[in-house]
Design an enzyme around this catalytic site. Structure first.
Site, PDB file in Angstrom:
ATOM      1  N   GLN A 183       0.942  -1.190  -0.007  1.00 28.77           N
ATOM      2  CA  GLN A 183      -0.222   0.109  -0.047  1.00 28.77           C
ATOM      3  C   GLN A 183       0.962   1.142   0.125  1.00 28.77           C
ATOM      4  OE1 GLN A 183      -3.506  -0.358   2.591  1.00 28.77           O
ATOM      5  NE2 GLN A 183      -2.941   1.597   3.246  1.00 28.77           N
ATOM      6  N   ASN A 211       0.529   5.485   0.746  1.00 25.50           N
ATOM      7  CA  ASN A 211      -0.345   6.362   1.147  1.00 25.50           C
ATOM      8  C   ASN A 211       0.069   7.903   1.061  1.00 25.50           C
ATOM      9  OD1 ASN A 211      -2.004   4.248   2.354  1.00 25.50           O
ATOM     10  ND2 ASN A 211      -0.881   4.322   4.091  1.00 25.50           N
ATOM     11  N   HIS A 271       0.560   6.568  15.441  1.00 24.20           N
ATOM     12  CA  HIS A 271      -0.281   5.567  15.047  1.00 24.20           C
ATOM     13  C   HIS A 271       0.494   4.165  14.956  1.00 24.20           C
ATOM     14  CE1 HIS A 271      -2.555   8.987  12.831  1.00 24.20           C
ATOM     15  NE2 HIS A 271      -3.076   8.728  14.155  1.00 24.20           N
ATOM     16  N   LYS A 277       6.664   1.047   7.896  1.00 26.13           N
ATOM     17  CA  LYS A 277       6.605   2.196   7.153  1.00 26.13           C
ATOM     18  C   LYS A 277       7.845   2.624   6.586  1.00 26.13           C
ATOM     19  CE  LYS A 277       2.323   3.930   9.417  1.00 26.13           C
ATOM     20  NZ  LYS A 277       1.818   4.692  10.343  1.00 26.13           N
ATOM     21  N   HIS A 289       4.154   5.695  15.139  1.00 22.57           N
ATOM     22  CA  HIS A 289       4.701   6.712  14.076  1.00 22.57           C
ATOM     23  C   HIS A 289       3.708   7.837  14.100  1.00 22.57           C
ATOM     24  CE1 HIS A 289       4.753   8.545  10.066  1.00 22.57           C
ATOM     25  NE2 HIS A 289       5.837   8.628  10.590  1.00 22.57           N
ATOM     26  N   TYR A 302       3.936   7.498   2.216  1.00 20.09           N
ATOM     27  CA  TYR A 302       4.158   6.440   2.944  1.00 20.09           C
ATOM     28  C   TYR A 302       4.161   5.137   2.200  1.00 20.09           C
ATOM     29  CZ  TYR A 302       1.937   9.269   6.779  1.00 20.09           C
ATOM     30  OH  TYR A 302       1.458  10.482   7.655  1.00 20.09           O
ATOM     31  N   ASP A 330      -6.827  11.571  17.648  1.00 24.73           N
ATOM     32  CA  ASP A 330      -5.421  11.567  17.983  1.00 24.73           C
ATOM     33  C   ASP A 330      -5.102  12.137  19.405  1.00 24.73           C
ATOM     34  OD1 ASP A 330      -4.648  10.021  15.894  1.00 24.73           O
ATOM     35  OD2 ASP A 330      -3.732  11.874  14.461  1.00 24.73           O
TER      36      ASP A 330
END
Length: 188
Positions: free
Chosen positions: A46, A48, A62, A72, A119, A132, A168
């Protein structure tokens, strides 16, 4: 690419090796062989992209619980941000320690975030964009986070956040029942 170890075991900053001439330069953003040669196998599933309109926007901290834990590779492609990682691996000698580095479109530095790390980042300029590469699919049920100002970690952000999402802002203080029972082993 040049891989630079951080003080946190297994985490790296990555510097692009630019090849240039009067036209500009060429550099690899990612090469599976180079990552494997550095001892960092990373199949990417993936990619991002995030844009933060205001300087002082904080995103994080996260991570995802196993088996959906993520690796990541983060790069700032516009503006500048201060990128922070926290080691949440109970068996690690750097458990519960954090590290931060400035990533910017200008310095082209990347952060390699191993599995078992939280992160997040705070933007240093308006209109900051981050990119990312991720090795696990987003799994909402496995998503967790640490509050950016959790006193257990004492992260020293370079500025006071001006924008933080409700999610958050409201993550609980570190609690193994919520954040992952494996953390029980490492909490002192």
């Amino acid at each position: 690419m040049k891989f630079h170890p951080t003080p946190l075991l297994g985490a790296h900053t990555i510097e692009l090796e630019k090849r240039g001439d009067e036209r500009g330069f060429f550099a690899r953003f990612y090469c599976q062989r180079e990552f494997q040669s550095a001892g960092i196998p990373t199949p990417i599933v993936q990619i991002n992209n995030s844009l933060s309109a205001k300087a002082g926007t904080l995103r994080g901290m996260h991570y995802q619980l196993p088996p959906a834990a993520e690796v990541k590779i983060v790069r700032c492609i516009r503006g500048a941000l201060y990128d922070v990682i926290i080691d949440l691996r109970p068996d690690s000698p750097t458990f519960c320690q954090w590290f931060g580095a400035e990533l910017s479109a200008e310095n082209r530095l990347m952060m390699y975030v191993p599995q078992g790390f939280a992160h997040g980042f705070i933007t240093l300029t308006d209109d900051t964009e981050a990119f990312y590469l991720v090795n696990a699919f987003y799994t909402p049920d496995a998503e967790r986070g640490l509050r950016f100002n959790d006193p257990r970690f004492n992260v020293r952000w370079p500025q006071t956040p001006v924008e933080v999402s409700d999610k958050d802002r409201n993550w609980p203080d570190l609690d193994p029942a919520f954040h992952g029972t494996d953390l029980l082993r490492g909490l002192r």
